[in-house]
Design an enzyme around this catalytic site. Sequence first.
Site, PDB file in Angstrom:
ATOM      1  N   SER A  85      38.791  54.257  -9.809  1.00  0.00           N
ATOM      2  CA  SER A  85      40.099  53.411  -9.104  1.00  0.00           C
ATOM      3  C   SER A  85      40.648  54.785  -8.004  1.00  0.00           C
ATOM      4  O   SER A  85      41.270  54.318  -7.116  1.00  0.00           O
ATOM      5  CB  SER A  85      41.093  52.764 -10.104  1.00  0.00           C
ATOM      6  OG  SER A  85      40.117  51.369 -11.041  1.00  0.00           O
ATOM      7  N   HIS A 107      34.364  49.348  -4.885  1.00  0.00           N
ATOM      8  CA  HIS A 107      35.332  49.543  -5.753  1.00  0.00           C
ATOM      9  C   HIS A 107      36.149  47.552  -5.954  1.00  0.00           C
ATOM     10  O   HIS A 107      36.691  47.409  -5.020  1.00  0.00           O
ATOM     11  CB  HIS A 107      36.771  50.783  -5.413  1.00  0.00           C
ATOM     12  CG  HIS A 107      38.206  50.371  -6.220  1.00  0.00           C
ATOM     13  ND1 HIS A 107      39.588  49.910  -5.222  1.00  0.00           N
ATOM     14  CD2 HIS A 107      38.421  49.769  -7.603  1.00  0.00           C
ATOM     15  CE1 HIS A 107      39.830  49.747  -6.960  1.00  0.00           C
ATOM     16  NE2 HIS A 107      39.336  49.906  -7.903  1.00  0.00           N
ATOM     17  N   GLU A 165      36.540  47.189  -2.325  1.00  0.00           N
ATOM     18  CA  GLU A 165      36.689  48.239  -1.172  1.00  0.00           C
ATOM     19  C   GLU A 165      35.289  49.442  -1.301  1.00  0.00           C
ATOM     20  O   GLU A 165      35.450  49.632  -2.244  1.00  0.00           O
ATOM     21  CB  GLU A 165      37.810  48.685  -1.688  1.00  0.00           C
ATOM     22  CG  GLU A 165      38.797  48.279  -1.614  1.00  0.00           C
ATOM     23  CD  GLU A 165      40.164  48.517  -1.943  1.00  0.00           C
ATOM     24  OE1 GLU A 165      41.432  49.219  -1.335  1.00  0.00           O
ATOM     25  OE2 GLU A 165      40.107  50.153  -3.044  1.00  0.00           O
ATOM     26  N   ASN A 184      45.509  49.828  -4.753  1.00  0.00           N
ATOM     27  CA  ASN A 184      46.231  50.888  -4.966  1.00  0.00           C
ATOM     28  C   ASN A 184      47.057  51.940  -5.361  1.00  0.00           C
ATOM     29  O   ASN A 184      48.065  51.880  -5.183  1.00  0.00           O
ATOM     30  CB  ASN A 184      45.109  51.721  -5.850  1.00  0.00           C
ATOM     31  CG  ASN A 184      44.730  50.444  -7.007  1.00  0.00           C
ATOM     32  OD1 ASN A 184      44.739  49.501  -7.474  1.00  0.00           O
ATOM     33  ND2 ASN A 184      43.335  50.884  -7.878  1.00  0.00           N
TER      34      ASN A 184
HETATM   35  P1  NAI Z   1      35.365  50.068 -19.812  1.00  0.00           P
HETATM   36  O1  NAI Z   1      36.738  51.204 -20.843  1.00  0.00           O
HETATM   37  O2  NAI Z   1      36.003  48.783 -20.468  1.00  0.00           O
HETATM   38  O3  NAI Z   1      34.827  50.479 -19.673  1.00  0.00           O
HETATM   39  C1  NAI Z   1      34.234  51.570 -19.675  1.00  0.00           C
HETATM   40  C2  NAI Z   1      32.513  51.110 -20.439  1.00  0.00           C
HETATM   41  O4  NAI Z   1      32.075  52.679 -20.450  1.00  0.00           O
HETATM   42  C3  NAI Z   1      33.402  51.529 -22.049  1.00  0.00           C
HETATM   43  O5  NAI Z   1      32.036  50.004 -22.372  1.00  0.00           O
HETATM   44  C4  NAI Z   1      32.255  52.723 -22.466  1.00  0.00           C
HETATM   45  O6  NAI Z   1      31.153  52.812 -23.472  1.00  0.00           O
HETATM   46  C5  NAI Z   1      31.032  52.888 -20.863  1.00  0.00           C
HETATM   47  N1  NAI Z   1      30.825  54.247 -21.269  1.00  0.00           N
HETATM   48  C6  NAI Z   1      31.525  55.443 -20.975  1.00  0.00           C
HETATM   49  N2  NAI Z   1      30.447  56.414 -20.654  1.00  0.00           N
HETATM   50  C7  NAI Z   1      29.791  56.133 -20.673  1.00  0.00           C
HETATM   51  C8  NAI Z   1      28.142  56.720 -20.294  1.00  0.00           C
HETATM   52  N3  NAI Z   1      28.380  58.628 -20.208  1.00  0.00           N
HETATM   53  N4  NAI Z   1      27.244  56.795 -19.573  1.00  0.00           N
HETATM   54  C9  NAI Z   1      27.301  54.736 -19.481  1.00  0.00           C
HETATM   55  N5  NAI Z   1      28.502  54.450 -20.304  1.00  0.00           N
HETATM   56  C10 NAI Z   1      29.510  54.492 -20.965  1.00  0.00           C
HETATM   57  O7  NAI Z   1      36.455  50.304 -18.963  1.00  0.00           O
HETATM   58  P2  NAI Z   1      37.146  49.330 -17.724  1.00  0.00           P
HETATM   59  O8  NAI Z   1      38.494  48.304 -17.362  1.00  0.00           O
HETATM   60  O9  NAI Z   1      35.721  48.755 -17.087  1.00  0.00           O
HETATM   61  O10 NAI Z   1      36.863  50.699 -16.659  1.00  0.00           O
HETATM   62  C11 NAI Z   1      36.084  51.427 -15.997  1.00  0.00           C
HETATM   63  C12 NAI Z   1      35.489  51.638 -14.318  1.00  0.00           C
HETATM   64  O11 NAI Z   1      36.141  50.987 -13.595  1.00  0.00           O
HETATM   65  C13 NAI Z   1      37.156  52.610 -14.490  1.00  0.00           C
HETATM   66  O12 NAI Z   1      36.606  54.263 -13.312  1.00  0.00           O
HETATM   67  C14 NAI Z   1      38.044  52.195 -13.861  1.00  0.00           C
HETATM   68  O13 NAI Z   1      38.526  53.126 -12.828  1.00  0.00           O
HETATM   69  C15 NAI Z   1      37.739  51.347 -12.189  1.00  0.00           C
HETATM   70  N6  NAI Z   1      38.268  49.608 -12.127  1.00  0.00           N
HETATM   71  C16 NAI Z   1      38.790  49.813 -13.548  1.00  0.00           C
HETATM   72  C17 NAI Z   1      39.565  48.619 -13.518  1.00  0.00           C
HETATM   73  C18 NAI Z   1      40.056  47.134 -14.199  1.00  0.00           C
HETATM   74  O14 NAI Z   1      40.771  46.392 -14.160  1.00  0.00           O
HETATM   75  N7  NAI Z   1      40.117  47.755 -15.393  1.00  0.00           N
HETATM   76  C19 NAI Z   1      39.700  47.918 -11.872  1.00  0.00           C
HETATM   77  C20 NAI Z   1      38.856  48.492 -10.989  1.00  0.00           C
HETATM   78  C21 NAI Z   1      38.019  49.308 -11.103  1.00  0.00           C
END
Ligand code: NAI
Length: 698
Positions: A406, A427, A439, A477
Amino acid sequence: MSDPVSFTVHGPVVVLRIQNPPVNALSQAVRQGLAVGMDRAEADAAIKAVVIVGDGRAFIAGADITEFGKPPMEPNLPDLCTRIEASPLLVIASMHGVSLGGGLEVALGAHYRIAQPDAKIGLPEVHLGLLPGAGGTQRLPRLTGAAKAIEIMTTGGQINAAAAIEMGVIDKIEAGDPQEVGLAYAMDLISSGAPRRAISELAGPEAMDWDAAYQGAVSKSRGQISHGAIVRAVQAASEQPFAEGMKRERALFMELLTSDQSKGMIHAFFNERAVSNLPELKGVRPRQLNAIGVIGGGTMGAGIATAALLAQMQVVLIETGEEQASAARSRIEGNLQGALKRGKITQEKFDVLTTVALTVATHYDTLRDVDLVIEAVFENMDVKKEVFGKLDAVCKAGAILATNTSYLDVDEIAAATSRPADVIGLHFFSPAHVMKLLEIVVADKTASDVVATGFALGKALGKISVRAGVCDGFIGNRILAVYRTAADHMVLDGATPYQIDKALTDFGFAMGPFAVADLAGLDIGWMTRKRKAPDRHPDERVPTYIDKLCEQGHFGQKTGEGYYVYEKGQRASMPNPKIPVLIAAEQEKLKITPREFSDEEIVSRYMCAMVNESAKVVEEGIARRPADVDMVLLFGYGFPRYRGGPLKWADLQGLDTVLADIERFAAEDAWFWQPSTLLKTLVADGRNFDDLNRAGAK
Ligand code: NAI
Ligand code: 3HC
């Protein structure tokens, strides 16, 4: 170039064939061609009927939207439809592809309508902030009744041929070449002595409770004015003779056409298409895209995987362990269950997508054959770098390595690999299988065919893809952080979060900023404030009252308490009584005497903050054109489409007014309100953002 309308004689029938690619919009030349063709057919005593047909992929997609806002040119469309209907010859519309807006209105001017089985009709003018202005509001209700016509025109959706025949809008469905089918139908009608049938001669629709219908339409329109105008036009069809009803329709149409709302929506129509036409990508071939990898199956990874599966791609998803892998699979299955329930996929398709098309694994080796990988792990640079190091080691040469970060620096992530030219930011927005915005973040070394592949992926997934440069928060953002701060400042100074949310939803936003914060999770903002604290300028005003709530473990909707309190399983919410107490404590600490804010001032400060940062994003080249920023806010941040986006809104206000407001606000807080150089230059030059859009057009 061929004639916009060709005239051919087939025994007693003339075929008028519209040839105006790509979608046979009713440009002046087409209108003129149809009028002249009708005159010519009527002048020949041997001619008994006219068939109107479209060349290429559609019958007619409607009025030529590029002509709106320019001086009107004769013949005008309502007169043309009336002229067609008044013909002594039998007039038949043979419809294929889409017949939309003015296209359907031309067909309703004809005496008979025949369509291909896969043809679609609709009156989508509402999506342009308009109403059907060539007799649609008068003729359609004479066929379908008022309630159905209002529903069709206020939703603006497409209706298939089977439904259209049931409503009496078309007379016959027949497969085949549209011209041949139309000719055969004309010959049948001639030989059976079928009469001319003018819809205008039918009785108007039955009366209904017009004020209730008006209120109903307005309540669903989130401030858009065309919905109510549609009801009033149909009321005229019911209460007045046809010719008077046409006058009423014209007056309402012209009112809408000159409104800022239609200007905003027409801006959105053209720019949601133009945004992915990058001059530098002309002739650049995207790389192959069959199988994709997703790293991390949390909220975003599962959504991205769902979107890719629904677009017929093979997906390999990697999680950290068996438990996380199984949770990721459940999330994806849950998303696909939603698609199944809404009838978007069949049970059979669901089974294929969740078995054959999806692999969930815990070993990176599984990614050997994928064409593109999207990383969606925790928002932490060290974790991202470690993941990209592993991807670099296992992915095949030419595979694209993308991050869904993000805020983090995509150049730094790319530098963790031996192939920075293959690294890009993709993104997505949450939920990724629903939200339309993507994006495409182009880093310093990203190769142009990698960028082209990002856009190809966006298209395959049905997204509106916008190019962004690297900076903290990219386009959306980054701007959000600033207008959100403007809202926070107003809270410190005396406005309540609830008044602000209300003023902004009244302005047309899908949600107010504090309701959005609760939805996204208050922990995100809390973490960001902590991350940025060391570099903070001493003049920066940062409210911390909400951190107290976070410290108690309340993060918004997911914990049931934030700015609002949420009853379990419900979205509707009540203001949290703790919030005014926390705000008052902070005001006291900062020695602020709270003051009143009008809704108008709230909107002005919020919008000025948004516009100012948007202008900086364009000025720095983070966004390619002002319209790109507008599309980001429209498709990712709930900005009202009928206002076109923040920079279109600013153009419509007048940039000098916006700049004067910013300068006035700067007198109290010069640190926050630093006017954008681009904005100042445009005002000095008497230009606006649309001038820049035109200069940067394809
Ligand atoms: P989340 O915490 O829901 O999911 C992250 C997942 O990645 C977890 O299931 C975790 O087990 C897994 N993980 C962590 N390290 C790992 C690895 N080394 N190998 C494989 N899996 C691994 O987080 P979320 O919200 O899905 O965010 C993920 C990314 O997306 C972040 O960079 C966030 O900034 C970005 N993002 C989030 C948005 C949102 O609204 N939640 C919107 C746009 C981007
Ligand atoms: N006028 C001018 N240009 C139009 C147009 C129109 N009515 N409809 C489509 N175009 C252009 C698009 O801008 C696009 O141009 P580009 O290639 O330079 O970007 C090109 O035609 C192809 O359009 P799409 O990329 O959208 O092609 P699709 O196949 O995906 O969709 C469509 C085709 C369903 C016809 C879609 O373009 C559409 O919905 N068009 C608008 C239809 C509409 O709103 N009609 C009502 C017009 S208002 C009216 O008729 C007023 C009357 O009541 C008086």
